[in-house]
Design an enzyme around this catalytic site. Structure first.
Site, PDB file in Angstrom:
ATOM      1  N   HIS A  56      -0.447  -1.918   3.633  1.00 33.89           N
ATOM      2  CA  HIS A  56      -0.028  -2.743   2.176  1.00 33.89           C
ATOM      3  C   HIS A  56       1.200  -1.960   1.876  1.00 33.89           C
ATOM      4  O   HIS A  56       1.595  -2.330   0.399  1.00 33.89           O
ATOM      5  CB  HIS A  56      -1.165  -2.394   1.345  1.00 33.89           C
ATOM      6  CG  HIS A  56      -2.572  -2.808   1.823  1.00 33.89           C
ATOM      7  ND1 HIS A  56      -3.411  -1.794   2.362  1.00 33.89           N
ATOM      8  CD2 HIS A  56      -3.105  -4.077   2.099  1.00 33.89           C
ATOM      9  CE1 HIS A  56      -4.574  -2.574   2.669  1.00 33.89           C
ATOM     10  NE2 HIS A  56      -4.092  -3.825   2.463  1.00 33.89           N
TER      11      HIS A  56
HETATM   12  S1  FES Z   1      -1.163   0.826   1.854  1.00 36.01           S
HETATM   13 FE1  FES Z   1      -3.133  -0.049   1.955  1.00 36.01          FE
HETATM   14  S2  FES Z   1      -4.041   0.999   3.909  1.00 36.01           S
HETATM   15 FE2  FES Z   1      -1.921   1.933   3.501  1.00 36.01          FE
END
Ligand code: FES
Length: 195
Positions: A153
């Site tokens: 993410h």
């Molecule tokens: S940003 Fe979601 S697991 Fe690393």
């Protein structure tokens, strides 16, 4: 656990679970080896601290290790890498390592390390646990001083594992208990004795 048992565990782990490689960013992950062990040996290996030889680790290189079933990174930082750590404190959530759960006391400092050259962190993003990728190339146009990027993410961490604001990961990468056994040998997973 007796000292003899501990020493035996360390030697065993040393042979199956760690390696220092000569290539930048290359590493050795022990999972396939651990899975091939007999159940008793596997349990012993997964529960033991791990000694990691670092004598061959060159400046700017990183290796991966496994201890207690966790992925870890050991990065030998250059002077340039260390110099860039002070460039972006205002962009970080916890620049001074004030979240005490994320590191032992002895690494709650500007470089998050015992010896500034060596960063030792768990390779687990503090959002949902993905393994961050090394992203050491400096990109001035993007105000990027090098660090780690999470492929899941997008969370960003600097070269001390400190998380940038604006991404889902809430805290810095965790520094595990560790100590230097010798200049060329680190024990990860245990810090009794002199850190
Ligand atoms: S940003 Fe979601 S697991 Fe690393």
């Amino acid at each position: 656990m007796s000292n003899d048992d501990l020493d035996r565990n360390r030697r065993h782990f040393l042979t199956v679970a760690t390696a220092v490689t000569g290539a930048v960013g290359a590493g050795f992950v022990a999972v396939p080896f651990i899975s091939s062990l007999k159940p008793s040996a596997r349990a012993q290996a997964l529960g033991a601290p791990v000694e990691v030889p670092i004598g061959s680790l060159q400046l700017g290189e990183m290796i991966k290790v496994i201890w207690r079933g966790k992925l870890g990174f050991i990065l030998r930082r250059t002077e340039g890498m260390l110099g860039r750590l002070a460039n972006h404190d205002g962009e970080l959530i916890d620049p001074n390592s004030e979240v005490i759960e994320q590191q032992p006391d002895y690494t709650a400092n500007a470089t998050r390390s015992i010896r500034a050259e060596y960063l030792i962190v768990e390779g687990a993003c503090t959002h949902l646990g993905c393994a961050p990728l090394k992203d050491f190339e400096v990109r001035p146009a993007k105000h990027w001083d090098g660090g780690f990027s999470c492929p899941c993410h997008g969370s960003k961490f600097d070269l001390a594992g400190r998380v940038y604001k604006g991404w889902p990961a809430p805290t810095n990468l965790r520094v595990p208990p560790h100590r230097f056994v010798r200049d060329d040998l680190i024990l990860i997973g245990m810090d009794t004795g002199a850190a």
